[in-house]
Write an enzyme that holds these catalytic residues in place. Sequence first.
Site, short mmCIF file in Angstrom:
data_model
loop_
_atom_site.label_atom_id
_atom_site.label_comp_id
_atom_site.label_asym_id
_atom_site.label_seq_id
_atom_site.Cartn_x
_atom_site.Cartn_y
_atom_site.Cartn_z
N ALA A 184 0.84 -1.20 0.00
CA ALA A 184 0.00 0.00 0.00
C ALA A 184 0.88 1.25 0.00
O ALA A 184 0.60 2.22 -0.71
CB ALA A 184 -0.93 0.00 1.20
N ASP A 185 1.93 1.24 0.79
CA ASP A 185 2.88 2.35 0.79
C ASP A 185 3.53 2.52 -0.59
O ASP A 185 3.62 3.63 -1.12
CB ASP A 185 3.98 2.11 1.82
CG ASP A 185 3.60 2.54 3.23
OD1 ASP A 185 2.83 3.51 3.36
OD2 ASP A 185 4.06 1.92 4.19
N LEU A 186 4.01 1.41 -1.14
CA LEU A 186 4.75 1.49 -2.41
C LEU A 186 3.86 1.93 -3.55
O LEU A 186 4.25 2.79 -4.37
CB LEU A 186 5.40 0.14 -2.71
CG LEU A 186 6.44 -0.31 -1.68
CD1 LEU A 186 6.87 -1.75 -1.95
CD2 LEU A 186 7.66 0.61 -1.70
#
Length: 412
Positions: A184-186
């Site tokens: 999700a961050d990436l």
Amino acid sequence: MTSPLSPQALAGVRVLDLSRVLAGPWCTQTLADLGADVIKVERPGGGDDTRSWGPPYLKDSQGADTSEAAYYLGANRNKRSIAIDIANPEGQALIKRLATQCDVLVENFKVGDLARYGLDAETLRAINPGLVVCSITGFGQTGPYQDRAGYDYAIQGIGGLMSVTGERDDLPGGGPQKVGVAVADLFTGLYSTVAILAALRHRDATGQGQVIDMALLDTQLAMLANLGSNYLCTGKAPGRMGNAHQNIVPYQVFECSDGHLILAVGNDGQFAKFCEIAGRPDWAQDPRFARNADRVRNREVLVPEIAAAIKTRTRAEWLGALEAAKVPCGAINNLAEAFADPHVQAREMTVAMEHPLSDRLKLVASPIKLSATPVQYRHAPPLLGQHTAELLAELGLSEPEIHALSEKRVVA
């Protein structure tokens, strides 16, 4: 580090990076790889949280741990670091001066936090109307969850990813499972990069910047792709399938006589080729299995038969035959095997860089291959405050002024 070969695509673009951990730094590292001058603003004393997220740490020339965690190193190359206390009014003034010289500002503070320091988008765009401000949070700037802290792990759960990741609930080991990396961050970092490039194009056409509101939860839902579409088309939430595919059969891991492989049959022609290799051409003629839709409906019958056939030969035998017939397949490598793969090495997917603390720094290279404006590796991930004096001098501050700010701990 590589020497400059040609002007980079984002040469002349300056980015003020007030983000930390992963989503924001991943975005700004991509911009930096493409040639942007990224100024990483960190808090004096500690810096980006991920600097201490180890072990593992970078090793020095004697093999001892340095202060730089591998996690931090993986998301912060090609940047310059300046350590500024933004809680200090003089620090806030420095940020505003930097913002007047920047095209983009990326931040991942909680909603409303920067306004407490007079560094919110509205204030900064009043002094630099062309500034593109990208705010990255867990849940966005609006909605009932806007004030919640957003961490990738929780987002994977809330956004549905863990409901489709892991072994089937009716099999041993079934149950919720996160993905092995902070996707999700990436993904949010990459979507933010795309949004920033679009906003810069608009700014170049109109002179006006804009505010970008990026949320991990929004991105998590968007990246579900076909699974999200499956639900919206049917009203039925897909479940966990382990190593199998929701919409394609056979498309999963199978056990050979000496290991495992991935069989990824994408169409009926490939299935017919696989059946020939397996010595079961009858499967391709069987009305239960001839078309992919039939195979999906009858996977509980077909998959055990395929599993029994594959277990009769070695992994090398299967991979050789399948690759020769152009049936999609693959080994299951650990990271050591993946980076040692001759194709990965031919694609130059690692890069060695000079670092102030070590001659051993090796990083995963950018996957972006541009023919005219290739990625260049100009700076190793910076030490905390490594470029503070340099950047303040570029702002026009004298050595005595820089020294005075350092003495007052406004900068470090």
